[in-house]
Scaffold this motif. Sequence first.
Motif, PDB file in Angstrom:
ATOM      1  N   VAL A 216       0.814  -1.216   0.000  1.00 32.39           N
ATOM      2  CA  VAL A 216       0.000   0.000   0.000  1.00 32.39           C
ATOM      3  C   VAL A 216       0.848   1.267   0.000  1.00 32.39           C
ATOM      4  O   VAL A 216       0.371   2.332  -0.421  1.00 32.39           O
ATOM      5  CB  VAL A 216      -0.966   0.003   1.206  1.00 32.39           C
ATOM      6  N   THR A 243      -6.518   5.279  -0.930  1.00 32.42           N
ATOM      7  CA  THR A 243      -6.749   4.451   0.248  1.00 32.42           C
ATOM      8  C   THR A 243      -6.995   3.034  -0.253  1.00 32.42           C
ATOM      9  O   THR A 243      -8.045   2.740  -0.825  1.00 32.42           O
ATOM     10  CB  THR A 243      -7.958   4.934   1.063  1.00 32.42           C
ATOM     11  N   SER A 245      -6.886  -1.347  -0.054  1.00 38.13           N
ATOM     12  CA  SER A 245      -7.097  -2.483   0.844  1.00 38.13           C
ATOM     13  C   SER A 245      -7.118  -3.772   0.043  1.00 38.13           C
ATOM     14  O   SER A 245      -7.288  -3.769  -1.182  1.00 38.13           O
ATOM     15  CB  SER A 245      -8.411  -2.329   1.618  1.00 38.13           C
ATOM     16  N   LEU A 246      -6.938  -4.883   0.759  1.00 35.33           N
ATOM     17  CA  LEU A 246      -6.863  -6.210   0.155  1.00 35.33           C
ATOM     18  C   LEU A 246      -7.786  -7.147   0.911  1.00 35.33           C
ATOM     19  O   LEU A 246      -7.889  -7.079   2.141  1.00 35.33           O
ATOM     20  CB  LEU A 246      -5.421  -6.717   0.216  1.00 35.33           C
ATOM     21  N   GLU A 247      -8.458  -8.011   0.176  1.00 32.97           N
ATOM     22  CA  GLU A 247      -9.406  -8.945   0.793  1.00 32.97           C
ATOM     23  C   GLU A 247      -9.319 -10.287   0.097  1.00 32.97           C
ATOM     24  O   GLU A 247      -9.193 -10.356  -1.132  1.00 32.97           O
ATOM     25  CB  GLU A 247     -10.829  -8.381   0.687  1.00 32.97           C
ATOM     26  N   TYR A 258      -8.928  -3.335  -3.542  1.00 31.93           N
ATOM     27  CA  TYR A 258      -9.797  -2.170  -3.616  1.00 31.93           C
ATOM     28  C   TYR A 258      -8.970  -0.902  -3.460  1.00 31.93           C
ATOM     29  O   TYR A 258      -8.021  -0.860  -2.668  1.00 31.93           O
ATOM     30  CB  TYR A 258     -10.867  -2.217  -2.522  1.00 31.93           C
ATOM     31  N   ASP A 259      -9.345   0.104  -4.182  1.00 29.81           N
ATOM     32  CA  ASP A 259      -8.647   1.391  -4.097  1.00 29.81           C
ATOM     33  C   ASP A 259      -9.666   2.518  -4.148  1.00 29.81           C
ATOM     34  O   ASP A 259     -10.384   2.674  -5.146  1.00 29.81           O
ATOM     35  CB  ASP A 259      -7.640   1.529  -5.247  1.00 29.81           C
ATOM     36  N   ASP A 276     -14.399   4.451  -6.219  1.00 26.64           N
ATOM     37  CA  ASP A 276     -13.930   3.137  -5.757  1.00 26.64           C
ATOM     38  C   ASP A 276     -13.632   2.257  -6.971  1.00 26.64           C
ATOM     39  O   ASP A 276     -14.487   2.076  -7.842  1.00 26.64           O
ATOM     40  CB  ASP A 276     -14.976   2.461  -4.887  1.00 26.64           C
ATOM     41  N   SER A 278     -11.848  -1.598  -8.268  1.00 34.88           N
ATOM     42  CA  SER A 278     -11.564  -2.943  -7.760  1.00 34.88           C
ATOM     43  C   SER A 278     -10.882  -3.783  -8.825  1.00 34.88           C
ATOM     44  O   SER A 278     -11.127  -3.625 -10.022  1.00 34.88           O
ATOM     45  CB  SER A 278     -12.851  -3.641  -7.303  1.00 34.88           C
ATOM     46  N   ASN A 362       2.724  -0.504   8.862  1.00 34.72           N
ATOM     47  CA  ASN A 362       1.977   0.199   7.814  1.00 34.72           C
ATOM     48  C   ASN A 362       2.484  -0.074   6.401  1.00 34.72           C
ATOM     49  O   ASN A 362       2.075   0.604   5.448  1.00 34.72           O
ATOM     50  CB  ASN A 362       1.956   1.715   8.060  1.00 34.72           C
ATOM     51  N   GLY A 364       1.733  -2.667   4.812  1.00 33.50           N
ATOM     52  CA  GLY A 364       0.653  -3.375   4.140  1.00 33.50           C
ATOM     53  C   GLY A 364       0.786  -4.880   4.320  1.00 33.50           C
ATOM     54  O   GLY A 364       1.812  -5.383   4.787  1.00 33.50           O
TER      55      GLY A 364
END
Length: 392
Positions: A216, A243, A245-247, A258-259, A276, A278, A362, A364
């Motif tokens: 990140v 911002t 994230s990962l899922e 996701y961004d 947003d 993806s 931080n 990631g």
Amino acid sequence: MFSIMENLASTWWLFLAIIILIYLYIRRSNKAKTQVRKTRRGVDRSLTYPRQYPCGWYRICNSEDIPKRGQVKQGFAVGREMVIFRSDDEHSQVYVLEAFCMHMGAHLAFGGRVLPGTNCIQCPFHLWEYNGKDGRCIKIPYIDGKIPDKAKMHSYPCVERHGMIMIWYHPLNESPHYDAICIDELLTDRFEYRGCYSYPNIQMHLQEFAENAADVQHFQPLHGQMFIPWTKIHIPLIFVHHTASLEFDTQSHIAYFYDTAMLKIFGKHYESTKIDASITFYGPGGITLFRFDGNFGRIYLFHTHTPTNYTELDVEFRAYVERKIPRLLSWYVMGNWIAQWQRDIDIWENKIHKRAPCLVKNDGPILKMRRWYSRFYLSKEDKDDLVDILDW
């Protein structure tokens, strides 16, 4: 981030026209230039990466590359030579076999032919015939009696979807662990194909693309600026805040990136520009899918990576767009995506793989991504059964 500019482009047509003119000028001025890769001396970067090709689905070619019944084509992926052919029967199905005949090693893509009305390919050297479905030799013209059981070529599981010919790769030749990607929405008349862009011989390891999603902290340094589509020219005074994230999905082969991105213009963040985006990983990154939803409609962008060597990929982008979206806008979306992707290439093509990176708070979920990604490699026990696969 790319979605943001698309949103702006729907109203800022003058701004878009200026960018296109600049792009055309740059393209014309650079037309005679030839890109030459620099020869690197010293560290062999490839030795720092896993000496395996991840198990998964890969694009071996496109439907338009082999459009006619009975057509034969050479293929190369995951360090292997292959022969690709379309059957001459009513199914017109594509099959992919290992390239070299079991008999005396002739390459079936050079002089081999599909027998009329069948799904079989004939070797040009001694006319042995192989079934495309399972790779078995069904005829040796100069013998009577049973054909040896070992007269069998490896047949790669193969599907044709969304204009792509995809094969399943597993070094132990196991059957597919999951189905190849299929987006039902793209099978309707609502969407149309808007072209593809190919970038062969990118000198990077496939795992880097997956780790990039977990890293990140690289977004602001590499992707915090806005660029003119298809170029490396920075647009001044326009920046992007990310911002990310990962899922990981309950289906073990799927992961989501996701961004949430927002424009910063003249030092001010504009909440109205927040978008947003993806990306879905279907396996180790051979096939990934970007989806963008905006006020003007939906765009799907396939981002595929086909390893030809451990640290060499053939990359392609394929766009499927709602018919109501102007072609100029979909061209703009592709250009933004690729312009930002090219920012990463300079890093990927010159870095090494740190097996024990010095990570800090931080950074990631990089190690979490590596644990997830390891499922696509052979375990030590599996590798012991495959003598021609090198250890890490």
